[in-house]
Design a protein around this motif. Sequence first.
Motif, PDB file in Angstrom:
ATOM      1  N   LEU A 121       0.987  -1.064   0.119  1.00 59.94           N
ATOM      2  CA  LEU A 121       0.025  -0.021   0.002  1.00 59.94           C
ATOM      3  C   LEU A 121       0.834   1.293   0.062  1.00 59.94           C
ATOM      4  N   VAL A 122       0.203   2.546   0.166  1.00 56.38           N
ATOM      5  CA  VAL A 122       1.047   3.386   0.213  1.00 56.38           C
ATOM      6  C   VAL A 122       1.481   3.641   1.636  1.00 56.38           C
ATOM      7  N   PRO A 123       2.814   3.499   1.943  1.00 54.54           N
ATOM      8  CA  PRO A 123       3.098   3.360   3.451  1.00 54.54           C
ATOM      9  C   PRO A 123       3.493   4.442   4.189  1.00 54.54           C
ATOM     10  N   HIS A 132       0.661   7.182  -6.070  1.00 54.32           N
ATOM     11  CA  HIS A 132       1.094   6.123  -5.011  1.00 54.32           C
ATOM     12  C   HIS A 132       2.685   5.746  -5.004  1.00 54.32           C
ATOM     13  N   CYS A 133       3.171   5.907  -6.370  1.00 54.14           N
ATOM     14  CA  CYS A 133       4.681   5.872  -6.395  1.00 54.14           C
ATOM     15  C   CYS A 133       5.221   7.063  -5.690  1.00 54.14           C
ATOM     16  N   PRO A 151      -6.949   6.970  -0.980  1.00 54.37           N
ATOM     17  CA  PRO A 151      -6.024   6.623  -0.089  1.00 54.37           C
ATOM     18  C   PRO A 151      -4.740   7.637  -0.015  1.00 54.37           C
ATOM     19  N   ALA A 152      -4.529   8.027  -1.018  1.00 52.96           N
ATOM     20  CA  ALA A 152      -3.500   9.125  -1.198  1.00 52.96           C
ATOM     21  C   ALA A 152      -3.748  10.367  -0.399  1.00 52.96           C
ATOM     22  N   ARG A 153      -5.026  10.888  -0.263  1.00 50.56           N
ATOM     23  CA  ARG A 153      -5.443  11.936   0.550  1.00 50.56           C
ATOM     24  C   ARG A 153      -5.310  11.632   1.944  1.00 50.56           C
ATOM     25  N   ALA A 154      -5.665  10.291   1.969  1.00 54.38           N
ATOM     26  CA  ALA A 154      -5.764  10.082   3.596  1.00 54.38           C
ATOM     27  C   ALA A 154      -4.488   9.887   4.286  1.00 54.38           C
ATOM     28  N   VAL A 155      -3.481   9.435   3.376  1.00 52.09           N
ATOM     29  CA  VAL A 155      -2.066   9.377   3.842  1.00 52.09           C
ATOM     30  C   VAL A 155      -1.481  10.739   4.185  1.00 52.09           C
ATOM     31  N   LEU A 156      -2.002  11.602   3.219  1.00 48.20           N
ATOM     32  CA  LEU A 156      -1.404  13.165   3.332  1.00 48.20           C
ATOM     33  C   LEU A 156      -1.787  13.748   4.736  1.00 48.20           C
TER      34      LEU A 156
END
Length: 312
Positions: A159-161, A238-239, A292-297
């Motif tokens: 996943l996006v770690p 994601h990358c 997911p990307a926004r959540a990680v940020l």
Amino acid sequence: MAKMCVAIAAVLAVTALLQTSAAQTVHVVGDSLGWLVPPGGPIAYETWVDLQTFVVGDVLVFNFITGEQDVARVTKEAFNSCNSTNPIFLETTGPFNYTLDAAGEYYFIGTMDRHCYLGQKLAINVSASAGPTPSPQAPTPTPPRGPVTYIVGDALGWLVPPGGSIAYKTWAYGKTFLVGDVLVFNFANGTQDVAVVTEEAYDSCNTTTTIAVYATSPVKYTLATVGEYFFTSTYSRHCNLGQKLAINVTASSSATPPSTTTTPTPSSNPSSSVTSPVAGGPSAPPPQSSAPARAVLGFSSTLLLIALAVVH
Ligand SMILES: *[C@@H]1O[C@H](CO)[C@@H](O)[C@H](O)[C@H]1NC(C)=O
Ligand SMILES: *[C@@H]1O[C@H](CO)[C@@H](O)[C@H](O)[C@H]1NC(C)=O
Ligand SMILES: *[C@@H]1O[C@H](CO)[C@@H](O)[C@H](O)[C@H]1NC(C)=O
Ligand SMILES: *[C@@H]1O[C@H](CO)[C@@H](O)[C@H](O)[C@H]1NC(C)=O
Ligand SMILES: *[C@@H]1O[C@H](CO)[C@@H](O)[C@H](O)[C@H]1NC(C)=O
Ligand SMILES: *[C@@H]1O[C@H](CO)[C@@H](O)[C@H](O)[C@H]1NC(C)=O
């Protein structure tokens, strides 16, 4: 015969050299990771410790930013319970060099906030002398072994770690990948994929062109040849956010190659997988991809806690 004597003499010379220099090995705790709350939890420092041999006189270097981390030496009990009430010593200025002046067990923790609970803890064994333990620098022949199946990221999955690409670097660090070994990528269908890419695409996170893309979890990828492998995701950003893995496959695993060396069939039809749609394009990633990307940020610390909960 003469060649063999020369070789033996060289080995002895190198061994003597290593043992002399082993009197003062400098161990940079966590290597480039430094001393912090490691992404993925305590496994990072446990992995690092496994690669070291500590001898009396060696130096530990704790690399951290003053005010953001600290380091305390504590008892085993305090280490296990993350109790920083009464440390043996507390150092608040980084970087900090600590000489291991006696044999035995040493326990270190970060005392700030929940740092210790989140994995900023280090337990080591220091032995009296170098002894016969092989140095990691010594060229040891790879012991024969059968194919190994590796779960990429272990319990973290693919996943996006939280914390970025260091997570998969840490995971791959110190592992030996041989021809015939299998990488298993675990992820939630529809939220991630696995893209096999070139080094250039990996470095630039440009997944316009991929070697293969697999979208159905779990992806079981057999390492069929010696060389470098680069994995990332075609999902938007994601990358860039760290979902990327680079590994080196060094040799064949054993005399008996696996009977099935089949790599999984790409999820989409083969021709489209060779040139997959533009990652950032409107049609390529499913609509969930940006979530997911926004959540990680936005909630990286929350995700870190979730990830750690999953790891344990
Ligand atoms: C932490 O250790 C101190 C003594 O070093 C002890 O008095 C205290 O009860 C411990 N706290 C917990 C929560 O165990
Ligand atoms: C700590 O050790 C490193 C590596 O040997 C060295 O470069 C650095 O100068 C040392 N720092 C201090 C404060 O002694
Ligand atoms: C140190 O070594 C002993 C004996 O091998 C082992 O029982 C102990 O768990 C080790 N301690 C640490 C902190 O690794
Ligand atoms: C990405 O790579 C493709 C070739 O694979 C190239 O045509 C394109 O210009 C690259 N995009 C960027 C932004 O560099
Ligand atoms: C993904 O989908 C495949 C096929 O639909 C299914 O067999 C697999 O269990 C799914 N994996 C997960 C992790 O949901
Ligand atoms: C693979 O090993 C070579 C030689 O040691 C090194 O230059 C390269 O950076 C490594 N690549 C990866 C992805 O670790």
